[in-house]
Write a protein that holds these residues in place. Structure first.
Motif, PDB file in Angstrom:
ATOM      1  N   ALA A  43       0.844  -1.197   0.000  1.00  0.00           N
ATOM      2  CA  ALA A  43       0.000   0.000   0.000  1.00  0.00           C
ATOM      3  C   ALA A  43       0.877   1.244   0.000  1.00  0.00           C
ATOM      4  CB  ALA A  43      -0.908   0.009   1.228  1.00  0.00           C
TER       5      ALA A  43
ATOM      6  N   PHE B  25      -2.696   5.463   3.145  1.00  0.00           N
ATOM      7  CA  PHE B  25      -3.887   5.075   3.892  1.00  0.00           C
ATOM      8  C   PHE B  25      -4.798   6.293   3.989  1.00  0.00           C
ATOM      9  CE2 PHE B  25      -0.467   2.337   5.317  1.00  0.00           C
ATOM     10  CZ  PHE B  25      -1.055   1.076   5.320  1.00  0.00           C
ATOM     11  N   TYR B  26      -6.099   6.042   3.849  1.00  0.00           N
ATOM     12  CA  TYR B  26      -7.070   7.134   3.928  1.00  0.00           C
ATOM     13  C   TYR B  26      -8.000   6.894   5.115  1.00  0.00           C
ATOM     14  CZ  TYR B  26      -5.597   9.040  -0.508  1.00  0.00           C
ATOM     15  OH  TYR B  26      -4.837   9.609  -1.503  1.00  0.00           O
ATOM     16  N   PHE B  27      -8.221   7.957   5.870  1.00  0.00           N
ATOM     17  CA  PHE B  27      -9.032   7.861   7.072  1.00  0.00           C
ATOM     18  C   PHE B  27     -10.186   8.854   6.980  1.00  0.00           C
ATOM     19  CE2 PHE B  27      -4.676   6.791   8.198  1.00  0.00           C
ATOM     20  CZ  PHE B  27      -4.832   5.544   8.801  1.00  0.00           C
TER      21      PHE B  27
ATOM     22  N   ALA C 215       1.998   5.883   3.209  1.00  0.00           N
ATOM     23  CA  ALA C 215       2.271   4.580   3.813  1.00  0.00           C
ATOM     24  C   ALA C 215       3.669   4.521   4.401  1.00  0.00           C
ATOM     25  CB  ALA C 215       2.087   3.482   2.772  1.00  0.00           C
TER      26      ALA C 215
ATOM     27  N   VAL D  57       3.739   4.992   8.079  1.00  0.00           N
ATOM     28  CA  VAL D  57       3.301   3.823   8.838  1.00  0.00           C
ATOM     29  C   VAL D  57       4.386   2.750   8.837  1.00  0.00           C
ATOM     30  CG1 VAL D  57       1.537   2.022   9.013  1.00  0.00           C
ATOM     31  CG2 VAL D  57       0.895   4.338   8.301  1.00  0.00           C
TER      32      VAL D  57
END
Length: 283
Positions: A5, A8-10, A25, A28
Motif C-alpha cells: 500500500a 492510507f485514507y481515514f 504509507a 506507517v
C-alpha cells in the motif's frame, strides 16, 4: 512495484464537516520498523513538536523573501516539490516553544534541505538537538533547537468524576497554541476530554475541552490534586471548579456530585504490561 500500500485514507467528522485525510504509507512502515527493531524501547520519540503547513514557491518568493537559490536547493533535493514547509503552530511547553514561531519557513535541518513532513521527521529522529535553518520576516536564520521527547504510549490514566472524563491534556491539546499559565512549568494538568449526557457535569454546565485549574480555590495541577480536592466535598455540598477554555477564557462551574449514580472511577495503564486496571474510588 513492491505491491505494498502506498497510502492510507481515514474518514473523520468535525462538527458539520466530514472528510477524508491521506497518510503516506511510508510513515506507517517507518513506525512499524521502529517498533520491530525496538527503537521505541524508551517509549518516547524525538521531534520538533511543530504543526506544519506548506507554502507554494510563488508565494514564498514574492511575499516572504525566499531566494531563488533556496528554491533550486529544495527542488534539487526533491524534484517533485513546489512548496516549502511553513510552521502553523508550535506545541506550547515544548523545547521549540520560544525558538521557532508560527509563520516561520523551515528550510533545512542540520544543513540538509527538507521539503516534506516525513523527511523532516527522519532528520530529527533520535537526535537531542538539531540545527534548523528558517526564514522569518524575510531574514534567514539558523537556530540550535533541542528536540522534544513525546510519549509513544499516549494517555495512561483517566479519572471519571461526576460524568466527566478527565486526564492530563494529550499533546494535540498543546498544539492549539494555548495552555494555562499553571501548566507552563511542566505540571501535567487536568483536562476534561468528554462528559456524559445526563450526568451532573452536563446538568451544571461543564463542557469538554476545558482545563480544571482549581477546586474550591485549591490548585489542581495533577489528577491526584483533583482527587484530593473533591474528596473533601460531600454530595450535599456545591463545589466550585475554576476552568479555562482552549481560548484562555476563565470561568467557574458550580456543581454537586452524585457518587451513587456517578461514582468516581480511575482507569490506569500499567507501564510494564500495558494492561488497563479499574479502581472504584467511591460510590
Amino acid at each position: 512495484d513492491d505491491k505494498r500500500a502506498q497510502a492510507f485514507y481515514f474518514a473523520f467528522n468535525q462538527g458539520t464537516y466530514a472528510g477524508m485525510v491521506g497518510v503516506p504509507a511510508a510513515v506507517v512502515y517507518d513506525t512499524l520498523r521502529a517498533v520491530r527493531d525496538d527503537l521505541y524501547r524508551e517509549r518516547t520519540f524525538r521531534c520538533l513538536a511543530l504543526d506544519l503547513n506548506v507554502v507554494h514557491f510563488s508565494q514564498a518568493t514574492s511575499a516572504m523573501g525566499l531566494t531563488e537559490q533556496w528554491v533550486e536547493d529544495l527542488v534539487e533535493t526533491d524534484p517533485t516539490t513546489n512548496h516549502v514547509l511553513s510552521v502553523r503552530t508550535v506545541m506550547v511547553g515544548s523545547r521549540s516553544d520560544g525558538l521557532i514561531r508560527s509563520g516561520d519557513l523551515i528550510l533545512s535541518v542540520d544543513g540538509d534541505p527538507v521539503t516534506n513532513f516525513d523527511v523532516l521527521d527522519r532528520r530529527v529522529a533520535g537526535k537531542k538537538e538539531v540545527e534548523v535553518t528558517i526564514l522569518r520576516d524575510t531574514r534567514e536564520q539558523t537556530l540550535s533547537v533541542p528536540t522534544t521527547g513525546l510519549s509513544c504510549i499516549g494517555t495512561s490514566r483517566v479519572v471519571i468524576f461526576a460524568g466527566m472524563t478527565l486526564q492530563a491534556p494529550h499533546p494535540e491539546v498543546a498544539f492549539t497554541g494555548y495552555l494555562p499559565d499553571q501548566l507552563k512549568g511542566g505540571a501535567p494538568g487536568v483536562y476534561c476530554a468528554f462528559f456524559y449526557y445526563g450526568s451532573p457535569a452536563e446538568m451544571y454546565g461543564m463542557e469538554a475541552t476545558m482545563f480544571i485549574v482549581a477546586v474550591n480555590e485549591r490548585e489542581t495541577l495533577t489528577l491526584d490534586d483533583f482527587l484530593d480536592a473533591v474528596s473533601t466535598v460531600s454530595d450535599d455540598e456545591y463545589m466550585r471548579l475554576s476552568v479555562v477554555s482552549l481560548q484562555g477564557a476563565p470561568d467557574t462551574v458550580t456543581l454537586k456530585a452524585d457518587r451513587f449514580f456517578w461514582p468516581t472511577t480511575v482507569l490506569s495503564r500499567d507501564p510494564d504490561t500495558q494492561q488497563w486496571s479499574l479502581e472504584l474510588v467511591d460510590g
